[in-house]
Design an enzyme around this catalytic site. Structure first.
Site, short mmCIF file in Angstrom:
data_model
loop_
_atom_site.label_atom_id
_atom_site.label_comp_id
_atom_site.label_asym_id
_atom_site.label_seq_id
_atom_site.Cartn_x
_atom_site.Cartn_y
_atom_site.Cartn_z
N ASP A 1 -21.11 32.27 -9.59
CA ASP A 1 -22.10 31.85 -9.98
C ASP A 1 -22.14 32.82 -11.09
OD1 ASP A 1 -25.56 32.92 -10.26
OD2 ASP A 1 -25.04 31.79 -8.62
N SER B 1 -29.63 29.14 -11.34
CA SER B 1 -28.52 28.82 -10.48
C SER B 1 -29.58 27.57 -9.48
CB SER B 1 -28.28 29.86 -9.43
OG SER B 1 -27.84 31.14 -10.28
N THR C 1 -27.95 28.96 -4.87
CA THR C 1 -26.97 28.53 -5.31
C THR C 1 -26.93 27.46 -3.90
OG1 THR C 1 -25.59 29.50 -7.21
CG2 THR C 1 -24.30 28.04 -5.89
N GLU D 1 -19.09 29.98 -2.38
CA GLU D 1 -20.07 30.73 -3.31
C GLU D 1 -19.30 32.25 -3.83
OE1 GLU D 1 -24.48 31.24 -6.13
OE2 GLU D 1 -24.10 31.83 -4.14
N ASP E 1 -22.36 36.60 -11.31
CA ASP E 1 -23.83 36.96 -11.61
C ASP E 1 -24.69 38.08 -11.39
OD1 ASP E 1 -26.10 35.05 -12.96
OD2 ASP E 1 -27.00 35.52 -11.29
N HIS F 1 -25.50 40.36 -15.07
CA HIS F 1 -27.55 40.50 -15.08
C HIS F 1 -28.26 42.00 -15.11
CE1 HIS F 1 -30.20 36.86 -14.98
NE2 HIS F 1 -29.37 36.64 -13.25
N ASP G 1 -21.32 27.72 -12.42
CA ASP G 1 -22.55 26.67 -12.48
C ASP G 1 -23.13 27.07 -13.68
OD1 ASP G 1 -23.50 29.94 -11.58
OD2 ASP G 1 -24.78 29.41 -10.72
N HIS G 2 -23.43 28.39 -14.94
CA HIS G 2 -23.95 29.18 -15.48
C HIS G 2 -23.20 29.78 -16.39
CE1 HIS G 2 -25.46 31.53 -13.66
NE2 HIS G 2 -26.39 31.20 -13.01
N HIS H 1 -28.92 34.97 -18.33
CA HIS H 1 -27.96 33.35 -18.71
C HIS H 1 -28.09 33.06 -19.56
CE1 HIS H 1 -29.25 32.65 -14.02
NE2 HIS H 1 -29.06 33.90 -13.81
#
Length: 513
Positions: free
Chosen positions: A40, A80, A141, A251, A256, A260, A298-299, A395
């Site tokens: 993630d 996500s 996710t 996952e 992720d 952040h 995922d990104h 993101h």
């Protein structure tokens, strides 16, 4: 204008839902498996930095096969929920939607319509299924591979849906959002030792109330929690007992989370933890030869760069150690370090050292004590020391790496630059699953229309606990469908359904046997 754009992108997404070069004459004589792994919020520089930090190749490097485009239905930068929905269902959607595609209301707002995902298709065929995550398993996710909701934030409702999907394995965080029905599975564990000792054919484990610890922190602060690699190994052992094959979703959630925070130590912690899980999965796939392994982000997140304004002129002479040595001084992530800070901040020097911030002057320590957001100040100081840059705390929209492996029994695997909506097509073909469009028609029938056509009167009731129930009545027949569950009640008699009922706040969808 937006409606036209939605239609155009939906058509584009559907055209990519099944790979163009996949041969329909797939040999399904032998048992097939899929391991679908997601990092993630992971951009390319994080992978590079983690490799330098480790000092040798990653397991991921061996199976690099292409890239994936990640945009959502109406944004170049996805979240996500939308990204995972695309990877699970083959359809683009909007931010926050879980396993749903948008339907525009008269007032211009959007409600979701549920669409089937690959885990539901695997279950339909009789394969074993499982979910592993280091976030709550109800998080965006894993939720998109196992539930259907207008909002990723409805985690209690998502937990109820997961409990009624009859998965064989569910491992990760999120005990706070779990549903009692899952306690009835054959084995329920809450520590690493209990997990590794289990020999059950079904297994559920919640190892924290919310998300699990960062891997660097786990070893020191939460040693009873298993690593992602350990959960992966046990999930594979458990699902491999099914003679029909399996689909396992995994996952590595907290790259992720660290992104952040702009915490490079946390990001490296979770990339390396994910890579260890990939190593376990890859070994299984190599020995099995009938397992398709897919690993992908995922990104992107945070826009981390190796190099910042400090290296504008010096980058031609800046070795990798200049970036990694400050990071290697940290024994904890910034979240782990801050968790040890006393209320009076009397141990702030020890906390700073645990994050690798040594050799601070008394003036610097005094200034940090006064910071309203010490965590933010700490990561900014570490970023400067390690010559790193961050462009955002949100993101980012870049393409991400694609990693795949398939042995002799895997006829086709995704490679090259593809769209995230193409990934489910490879899963479906390899496992010879029913088409998702057909499964959607079977699993998510508009309840009101279905029963009115049979002469029933219908209504939807929402109880005080917000539990919604669809009701159909006709000449002595009283039928109820509780939302988020796989049951219907006919004249007081409970029946188990092959799928869950979904309510979007206005409409109900029900499975038809």
């Amino acid at each position: 204008m937006f409606k036209k754009m939605v239609i155009a992108v939906l058509l584009y997404s559907i055209s990519y839902a099944v790979p163009h070069n996949v041969d329909a004459s797939l040999n399904v004589d032998s048992r097939k498996n899929v391991i679908f792994m997601v990092m993630d919020g992971t951009n390319s520089d994080v992978i590079t930095l983690a490799r330098h930090y480790k000092g040798k190749a990653l397991a991921l490097d061996e199976i690099l096969s292409g890239g994936v485009r990640t945009y959502s239905l109406r944004s170049a930068i996805t979240d996500s929920a939308a990204a995972a929905t695309a990877m699970a269902t083959g359809q683009k959607t909007i931010v926050d939607f879980i396993g749903m595609v948008p339907v525009e209301e008269k007032d211009g707002t959007f409600r979701g319509r549920p669409v089937a995902n690959v885990l539901e298709a695997a279950k339909e065929k009789g394969l074993a299924t499982g979910i592993v995550a280091t976030a709550p398993v109800q998080h965006a996710t894993p939720a998109a591979f196992s539930a259907h909701s207008n909002s990723r934030h409805q985690m209690k409702e998502i937990g109820i849906q997961q409990a009624h999907q009859n998965f064989d394995v569910m491992l990760g965080g999120g005990k706070k959002y779990s549903f009692a029905k899952m306690e009835g599975m054959l084995d329920h564990v809450s520590t690493k030792n209990e997990l590794m000792d289990s020999n059950s054919r079904q297994l559920i484990g919640y190892f924290s109330e919310e998300d699990m610890a960062y891997d660097f922190d786990r070893k020191k602060l939460h040693p009873k929690q298993p690593s992602l690699a350990e959960m992966t190994k046990k999930a594979l052992q458990t699902l491999d007992r099914n003679p029909s094959g399996f689909l396992l979703f995994i996952e590595g959630s907290k790259v992720d989370f660290a992104g952040h925070k702009n915490d490079p130590v946390g990001m490296i912690s979770e990339v390396l933890a994910f890579d260890e899980a990939v190593k376990v999965a890859l070994q299984f796939a190599k020995e099995d030869q009938n397992t398709l392994l897919i690993a992908v982000a995922d990104h992107g997140n945070s826009g981390l760069t190796m190099g910042n304004r400090q290296t504008d002129q010096t980058y031609p002479e800046t070795p990798s150690e200049e970036f990694t040595e400050p990071l290697k001084k940290a024994s904890l992530t910034v979240a782990g370090a801050i968790s040890q800070l006393k209320q009076n901040k009397s141990n702030i020097e020890d906390v700073l050292k645990s994050y690798g911030l040594d050799n601070l002057t008394k003036t610097e320590i005094k200034r940090l004590k006064k910071e309203k957001d010490i965590e933010k100040a700490m990561v900014q100081m570490m970023t400067q020391r390690a010559h790193l840059g961050f462009t955002t705390r949100g993101h980012s929209g870049e393409d991400v790496f694609l990693y795949t492996y398939g042995g002799k029994g895997v006829l086709h695997k995704p490679q090259g630059l593809i769209n995230n909506t193409e990934l489910p097509g490879y899963v479906i073909k390899h496992l010879a699953l029913p088409p998702l469009s057909e499964l959607t028609k079977k699993r998510f029938v508009p309840a009101k229309e279905h029963y009115i056509n049979m002469g029933f009167k219908t209504e939807i009731k929402v109880k005080e606990n917000k539990q919604a129930i669809f009701i159909a009545k006709k000449s002595g027949t009283f039928i109820q469908y509780p939302a988020n569950q796989n049951i219907r009640i006919v004249n007081g008699r409970k029946e188990t359904l092959n799928g869950i009922s979904v309510y979007n706040g206005k409409d109900f969808w029900i499975p038809i046997q």
